[in-house]
Each structure stands twice: as structure tokens, then as C-alpha cells.
Design a protein around this motif. Structure first.
Motif, PDB file in Angstrom:
ATOM      1  N   TRP A  71       0.707  -1.041  -0.082  1.00  0.00           N
ATOM      2  CA  TRP A  71       0.176  -0.499  -0.178  1.00  0.00           C
ATOM      3  C   TRP A  71       0.991   1.448  -0.313  1.00  0.00           C
ATOM      4  N   TRP A 105       0.043   5.217  -0.120  1.00  0.00           N
ATOM      5  CA  TRP A 105      -0.613   6.426  -0.830  1.00  0.00           C
ATOM      6  C   TRP A 105      -0.428   7.685  -1.507  1.00  0.00           C
ATOM      7  N   ASP A 116      -3.845  -2.723  -8.554  1.00  0.00           N
ATOM      8  CA  ASP A 116      -4.685  -2.019  -7.213  1.00  0.00           C
ATOM      9  C   ASP A 116      -4.551  -0.773  -8.182  1.00  0.00           C
ATOM     10  N   ARG A 146      -6.319   2.568  -7.330  1.00  0.00           N
ATOM     11  CA  ARG A 146      -6.162   3.908  -6.525  1.00  0.00           C
ATOM     12  C   ARG A 146      -5.020   4.248  -6.307  1.00  0.00           C
ATOM     13  N   TYR A 191       0.740   1.286  -8.760  1.00  0.00           N
ATOM     14  CA  TYR A 191      -0.129  -0.141  -8.830  1.00  0.00           C
ATOM     15  C   TYR A 191       0.400  -1.420  -8.982  1.00  0.00           C
ATOM     16  N   ASN A 215     -11.156  -2.167 -13.185  1.00  0.00           N
ATOM     17  CA  ASN A 215     -10.480  -0.938 -13.883  1.00  0.00           C
ATOM     18  C   ASN A 215      -9.812  -2.095 -14.739  1.00  0.00           C
TER      19      ASN A 215
END
Length: 221
Positions: free
Chosen positions: A124, A126, A161, A163, A168, A192
Motif C-alpha cells: 500500500w 497512498w 489496485d 487507486r 499499482y 478497471n
């Protein structure tokens, strides 16, 4: 062997006398074959990985493998696993690994077939999380991956992912560097589908990356 990519992270693997379902959030009544040994895995209780109504069957022929946080009310034949647990049942060997979010990732061996399902085990990253938080996420992800003993998988279901922006692909890249993977199948991308094509193009020299084009796509090996 037949793989059906259902929705988001949901997948079905049919191999010899087995049917394995992972993180189902759509109707599987058209696929399930009660003449086979059926195992339904849930990595964790988030609504994009677990919808009770789609996997709750009255028959006792279905085995369920849940992480500790998944509610078990109304289910029969439930096996609860937490990270580090190992289990052998009906010809399957199952190892549960930690997630970098919630619940488990699973490594499943059956009939000379090795399957890895990541769930929310993901690198992850972000953009608005800050440097320290993202470094902690990277360390957590890599520390967990380092605990995976098996180094070769016939099927690996790994998040891509969208997002996460440019990040990703980091989980997939890292997994492909660390393990031999016969068939890499992306998960955790919603609808997607273009992101799966982007990942495939990024690894255009490899023939083991599968692109998902639509819901309920079937891949035959």
C-alpha cells in the motif's frame, strides 16, 4: 484446469476433483459443482471481499476457510485460520499468511498445484499518506512476503489496485522478482480492466501475465 475471474478479487479455480473459490462477492450458482470437493476461502471481512449471501450454502459438502474477523453465523464446516496457521484437509495443504491490511493471504497446495491468493496483502502506497507512513507500509509488506516458504506457484492472484496511482504495480513487480510464477492473475481492481492490460504491457517480455478483459472471464490452462 479452469480459472474464472469473478468480480474484483473474486476467483474460482477448478482442478481435477476440486473447486476453490476466493473472496466471492458475486453470484456463483452457475459455477459451483457439488460433485467436487468445494472450498470457499475468505481472506477478510471487508465488503469488497466477503458477501455472506453469495457463499452461504445449506449443504454440508462445502468447506469454508475464514480469517478470524469473518462472521461464521449460519455457516457449516467452517475452518478459522490466522496468520502462521497450517492445515491439511481432504488432500489440501493450506498456509495462512498475514495481510498488510486485514485478515489472511493463503497458499494452497493440491494435486501438485500451488496456488497463492493475496487478499489484501499489498504494498500500500497512498500519495497523501506521507513518507514515514508509506515506508512503514513498504516494510510491513516486504516482511510478510519474506515469510512465504514456497518459492514457486502455478497460480498467483495478486492485487493491481488502480487507486494507488503509479504504485499499482509495485506488489506485482515485487512478487514476480521473489517467486517463480507460472500464471500471474491480477485481482483487486474493481472493474478497471485497463489496469490489468497496463500491467501486462509493463511485463511484455513475460508470457505468464494474464490480462482480464471483462467480468467472469474464463481462463483455461
Amino acid at each position: 484446469m479452469r480459472v474464472v475471474h469473478l468480480r474484483h478479487s473474486g476467483v474460482m479455480v477448478t482442478h481435477e476433483e476440486y473447486q476453490l473459490f476466493f473472496d466471492v462477492i458475486s453470484d456463483i450458482s452457475a459455477y459451483i459443482d457439488f460433485s467436487k470437493k468445494i472450498f470457499i476461502f475468505v481472506s477478510h471481512s471487508h465488503s469488497d471481499h466477503f458477501v455472506k449471501s453469495f457463499i452461504q450454502f445449506k449443504t454440508g459438502k462445502v468447506h469454508y476457510v475464514f480469517s478470524e474477523d469473518v462472521p461464521t453465523d449460519g455457516f457449516k464446516n467452517v475452518l478459522i485460520m490466522k496468520p502462521g496457521d497450517q492445515l491439511k484437509i481432504a488432500g489440501l495443504s493450506i498456509n495462512a499468511y498475514a495481510s498488510s491490511d486485514l485478515g489472511n493471504a493463503y497458499a494452497v497446495s493440491l494435486a501438485a498445484l500451488n496456488v497463492f491468493f493475496a487478499g489484501d496483502l499489498n504494498w500500500w502506497h497512498w500519495e497523501n499518506a506521507g513518507t514515514e507512513a508509506n515506508r512503514a507500509e513498504e516494510k510491513l509488506f516486504k516482511d510478510i512476503v519474506d515469510t512465504i516458504e514456497v518459492k514457486s506457484f502455478d497460480l498467483a492472484f495478486i492485487p493491481v489496485d488502480p487507486r494507488l496511482g503509479d504504485a499499482y504495480c509495485w506488489t506485482g513487480n515485487y512478487f514476480l522478482e521473489r517467486f517463480e510464477v507460472r500464471h500471474f492473475i491480477p485481482i483487486h481492481f474493481g472493474t478497471n480492466f485497463a489496469i490489468t492490460e497496463a500491467f501486462q504491457k509493463k511485463h511484455h517480455t513475460r508470457s505468464n501475465i494474464h490480462c482480464i478483459h471483462h467480468l467472469n472471464e474464463t481462463i483455461i490452462f
